[in-house]
Write a protein that holds these residues in place. Structure first.
Motif, PDB file in Angstrom:
ATOM      1  N   PHE A  84     -35.010 -16.733 -17.882  1.00  0.00           N
ATOM      2  CA  PHE A  84     -35.476 -16.372 -19.218  1.00  0.00           C
ATOM      3  C   PHE A  84     -34.794 -15.114 -19.758  1.00  0.00           C
ATOM      4  N   LYS A  85     -34.382 -15.194 -21.019  1.00  0.00           N
ATOM      5  CA  LYS A  85     -33.868 -14.046 -21.755  1.00  0.00           C
ATOM      6  C   LYS A  85     -34.697 -13.884 -23.021  1.00  0.00           C
ATOM      7  N   ALA A  86     -35.202 -12.687 -23.212  1.00  0.00           N
ATOM      8  CA  ALA A  86     -36.119 -12.444 -24.313  1.00  0.00           C
ATOM      9  C   ALA A  86     -35.445 -12.573 -25.672  1.00  0.00           C
ATOM     10  N   SER A  87     -36.230 -13.083 -26.611  1.00  0.00           N
ATOM     11  CA  SER A  87     -35.846 -13.082 -28.025  1.00  0.00           C
ATOM     12  C   SER A  87     -36.885 -12.225 -28.732  1.00  0.00           C
ATOM     13  N   ILE A  88     -36.604 -10.937 -28.832  1.00  0.00           N
ATOM     14  CA  ILE A  88     -37.583  -9.967 -29.314  1.00  0.00           C
ATOM     15  C   ILE A  88     -37.916 -10.198 -30.783  1.00  0.00           C
ATOM     16  N   ASP A  89     -39.221 -10.269 -31.065  1.00  0.00           N
ATOM     17  CA  ASP A  89     -39.686 -10.392 -32.441  1.00  0.00           C
ATOM     18  C   ASP A  89     -40.182  -9.013 -32.875  1.00  0.00           C
ATOM     19  N   SER A  90     -39.299  -8.251 -33.508  1.00  0.00           N
ATOM     20  CA  SER A  90     -39.616  -6.861 -33.858  1.00  0.00           C
ATOM     21  C   SER A  90     -40.730  -6.751 -34.885  1.00  0.00           C
ATOM     22  N   ALA A  91     -41.069  -7.859 -35.554  1.00  0.00           N
ATOM     23  CA  ALA A  91     -42.155  -7.834 -36.536  1.00  0.00           C
ATOM     24  C   ALA A  91     -43.525  -7.822 -35.882  1.00  0.00           C
ATOM     25  N   LYS A  92     -43.577  -7.895 -34.558  1.00  0.00           N
ATOM     26  CA  LYS A  92     -44.861  -7.911 -33.862  1.00  0.00           C
ATOM     27  C   LYS A  92     -45.250  -6.570 -33.268  1.00  0.00           C
ATOM     28  N   ILE A  93     -44.452  -5.547 -33.501  1.00  0.00           N
ATOM     29  CA  ILE A  93     -44.747  -4.236 -32.918  1.00  0.00           C
ATOM     30  C   ILE A  93     -44.477  -3.132 -33.937  1.00  0.00           C
ATOM     31  N   ALA A  94     -45.238  -2.043 -33.808  1.00  0.00           N
ATOM     32  CA  ALA A  94     -45.040  -0.889 -34.679  1.00  0.00           C
ATOM     33  C   ALA A  94     -44.967   0.374 -33.843  1.00  0.00           C
ATOM     34  N   ASP A  95     -44.173   1.341 -34.300  1.00  0.00           N
ATOM     35  CA  ASP A  95     -44.174   2.659 -33.684  1.00  0.00           C
ATOM     36  C   ASP A  95     -44.770   3.650 -34.680  1.00  0.00           C
ATOM     37  N   ILE A  96     -44.851   4.902 -34.288  1.00  0.00           N
ATOM     38  CA  ILE A  96     -45.518   5.893 -35.115  1.00  0.00           C
ATOM     39  C   ILE A  96     -44.834   6.095 -36.467  1.00  0.00           C
ATOM     40  N   THR A  97     -43.513   6.003 -36.485  1.00  0.00           N
ATOM     41  CA  THR A  97     -42.785   6.152 -37.742  1.00  0.00           C
ATOM     42  C   THR A  97     -43.114   5.023 -38.699  1.00  0.00           C
ATOM     43  N   TYR A  98     -43.198   3.807 -38.173  1.00  0.00           N
ATOM     44  CA  TYR A  98     -43.531   2.663 -39.015  1.00  0.00           C
ATOM     45  C   TYR A  98     -44.924   2.837 -39.618  1.00  0.00           C
ATOM     46  N   VAL A  99     -45.869   3.282 -38.801  1.00  0.00           N
ATOM     47  CA  VAL A  99     -47.237   3.468 -39.297  1.00  0.00           C
ATOM     48  C   VAL A  99     -47.261   4.535 -40.393  1.00  0.00           C
ATOM     49  N   LYS A 100     -46.598   5.658 -40.162  1.00  0.00           N
ATOM     50  CA  LYS A 100     -46.556   6.723 -41.174  1.00  0.00           C
ATOM     51  C   LYS A 100     -45.976   6.219 -42.490  1.00  0.00           C
ATOM     52  N   ASN A 101     -44.934   5.436 -42.401  1.00  0.00           N
ATOM     53  CA  ASN A 101     -44.249   4.955 -43.601  1.00  0.00           C
ATOM     54  C   ASN A 101     -45.027   3.886 -44.354  1.00  0.00           C
ATOM     55  N   HIS A 102     -46.057   3.320 -43.720  1.00  0.00           N
ATOM     56  CA  HIS A 102     -46.797   2.223 -44.356  1.00  0.00           C
ATOM     57  C   HIS A 102     -48.267   2.555 -44.610  1.00  0.00           C
ATOM     58  N   LEU A 103     -48.632   3.824 -44.471  1.00  0.00           N
ATOM     59  CA  LEU A 103     -49.996   4.227 -44.795  1.00  0.00           C
ATOM     60  C   LEU A 103     -50.305   3.906 -46.255  1.00  0.00           C
ATOM     61  N   GLY A 104     -51.397   3.215 -46.490  1.00  0.00           N
ATOM     62  CA  GLY A 104     -51.789   2.866 -47.846  1.00  0.00           C
ATOM     63  C   GLY A 104     -51.035   1.701 -48.447  1.00  0.00           C
ATOM     64  N   LYS A 105     -50.051   1.168 -47.707  1.00  0.00           N
ATOM     65  CA  LYS A 105     -49.229   0.072 -48.232  1.00  0.00           C
ATOM     66  C   LYS A 105     -49.608  -1.281 -47.645  1.00  0.00           C
ATOM     67  N   LEU A 106     -50.311  -1.266 -46.523  1.00  0.00           N
ATOM     68  CA  LEU A 106     -50.757  -2.517 -45.902  1.00  0.00           C
ATOM     69  C   LEU A 106     -52.059  -2.284 -45.161  1.00  0.00           C
ATOM     70  N   PRO A 107     -52.883  -3.333 -44.973  1.00  0.00           N
ATOM     71  CA  PRO A 107     -54.147  -3.162 -44.275  1.00  0.00           C
ATOM     72  C   PRO A 107     -53.935  -2.862 -42.795  1.00  0.00           C
ATOM     73  N   MET A 108     -54.735  -1.926 -42.284  1.00  0.00           N
ATOM     74  CA  MET A 108     -54.698  -1.562 -40.875  1.00  0.00           C
ATOM     75  C   MET A 108     -56.112  -1.702 -40.315  1.00  0.00           C
ATOM     76  N   ILE A 109     -56.240  -2.306 -39.140  1.00  0.00           N
ATOM     77  CA  ILE A 109     -57.554  -2.565 -38.561  1.00  0.00           C
ATOM     78  C   ILE A 109     -57.674  -1.904 -37.195  1.00  0.00           C
ATOM     79  N   ASP A 110     -58.735  -1.122 -37.029  1.00  0.00           N
ATOM     80  CA  ASP A 110     -59.032  -0.388 -35.806  1.00  0.00           C
ATOM     81  C   ASP A 110     -59.984  -1.232 -34.952  1.00  0.00           C
ATOM     82  N   ALA A 111     -59.595  -1.527 -33.718  1.00  0.00           N
ATOM     83  CA  ALA A 111     -60.370  -2.422 -32.850  1.00  0.00           C
ATOM     84  C   ALA A 111     -61.362  -1.692 -31.951  1.00  0.00           C
ATOM     85  N   ARG A 112     -61.458  -0.373 -32.058  1.00  0.00           N
ATOM     86  CA  ARG A 112     -62.388   0.376 -31.212  1.00  0.00           C
ATOM     87  C   ARG A 112     -63.830   0.196 -31.696  1.00  0.00           C
TER      88      ARG A 112
END
Length: 294
Positions: free
Chosen positions: A152-180
């Motif tokens: 097996f060789k991975a085919s990474i789907d980068s649309a399934k993960i976020a890092d801190i920069t992505y979250v900062k850049n999308h605050l207020g632009k898309l819904p975010m759900i907290d599972a705690r």
């Protein structure tokens, strides 16, 4: 004729397994050649008893301590584990756990997400875990299956993960759900290992366990559809970001939204509050519930 057979085989491989399967279904299909059953457990539980033909993995083979918090392992490590389990991009996979603790459920949903992220699309969870199998008085074994490793060789789907920069850049632009749990979301109860109390600014609260009953059986799909469409005003064709303390809880919300309900673009913030809440400059809110308004 060979071309015809090849086309039929390709078509069959594209038929996705249902994201949640019953013990009865799994019992009927446990010997399917294209199906790989995986138990996610710790210690000697797997050796004591498991579903026939089930292979074994632990969450530690998918997550590691990167020095600050736990996160998904490097791609090479994940490829090695997927290959050792006899999985490739065409395999149907069913994950289950002996549920002795809520985290046991979350370990299976995290691996569900990890498989999707690395290019394995046909993945399911066994509804209710091993207990439902036992309740049906179905066969258990101590025999370990013979597994032929894949290349097996991975085919990474980068649309399934976020890092801190992505979250900062999308605050207020898309819904975010907290599972705690909601008390940790509100910040009235501290979250262990997180310095600052509260939630990501603009994030909405939906504790992962709202989607299951006390036996960890999934609640009716029609109800879950209504919760997110009517209650949270989510659009299946638009992006939603999910997060929690450190990746596990939110993986169940990912499973429900992306798998069970068919949301097209669900992105998981793996580092979650263990990263966001331990920075001094990340926007946070406390003491109030929020709804996404763009």
């Amino acid at each position: 004729m060979k071309i015809f057979v090849a086309l039929i085989s390709a078509a069959v491989s594209l038929l996705a397994i249902e994201p949640i399967v019953t013990a009865q279904w799994l019992n009927e299909h446990k010997n399917d050649t294209n199906l790989r059953i995986i138990e996610v457990s710790e210690g000697d539980l797997y050796g004591l008893e498991h579903i026939p033909n089930a292979a074994h993995t632990t969450i530690a083979k998918w997550r590691f301590d990167n020095g600050t918090f736990l996160s998904i392992r490097p791609v090479a490590d994940i490829e090695k584990e997927i290959s050792a389990l006899g999985i490739d991009s065409t395999t149907d996979v069913v994950l289950y756990a002996p549920i002795n603790d809520p985290k046991d459920v979350l370990k299976t949903s995290y691996i569900y997400w990890a498989l999707n992220y690395h290019g394995i699309k046909n993945v399911a969870l066994l509804d209710g875990g091993l207990k439902t199998w036992k309740n049906g008085k179905l066969e258990l074994t101590q025999a370990e299956p013979t597994i032929k490793p894949t290349a097996f060789k991975a085919s990474i789907d980068s649309a399934k993960i976020a890092d801190i920069t992505y979250v900062k850049n999308h605050l207020g632009k898309l819904p975010m759900i907290d599972a705690r749990p909601s008390d940790m979301y509100l910040g009235v109860t501290p979250t262990p290992t997180v310095k600052r109390n509260g939630h990501i600014k603009g994030g909405m609260s939906y504790s992962w366990n709202y989607s299951v009953d006390k036996e960890y059986m999934l609640k009716p799909k029609t109800m879950l559809e209504s919760v997110f469409k009517e209650g949270y005003s989510l659009d299946k064709n638009k992006e939603v970001l999910v997060y929690c303390t450190g990746g596990l809880e939110t993986s169940f919300n990912y499973f429900v939204l992306s798998g069970v309900l068919g949301y097209k673009n669900v992105r998981l913030y793996d580092a979650s509050m263990k990263e966001w809440g331990n920075h001094d400059d990340t926007p946070m809110s406390q003491y109030r519930y929020e709804m996404f308004k763009k």
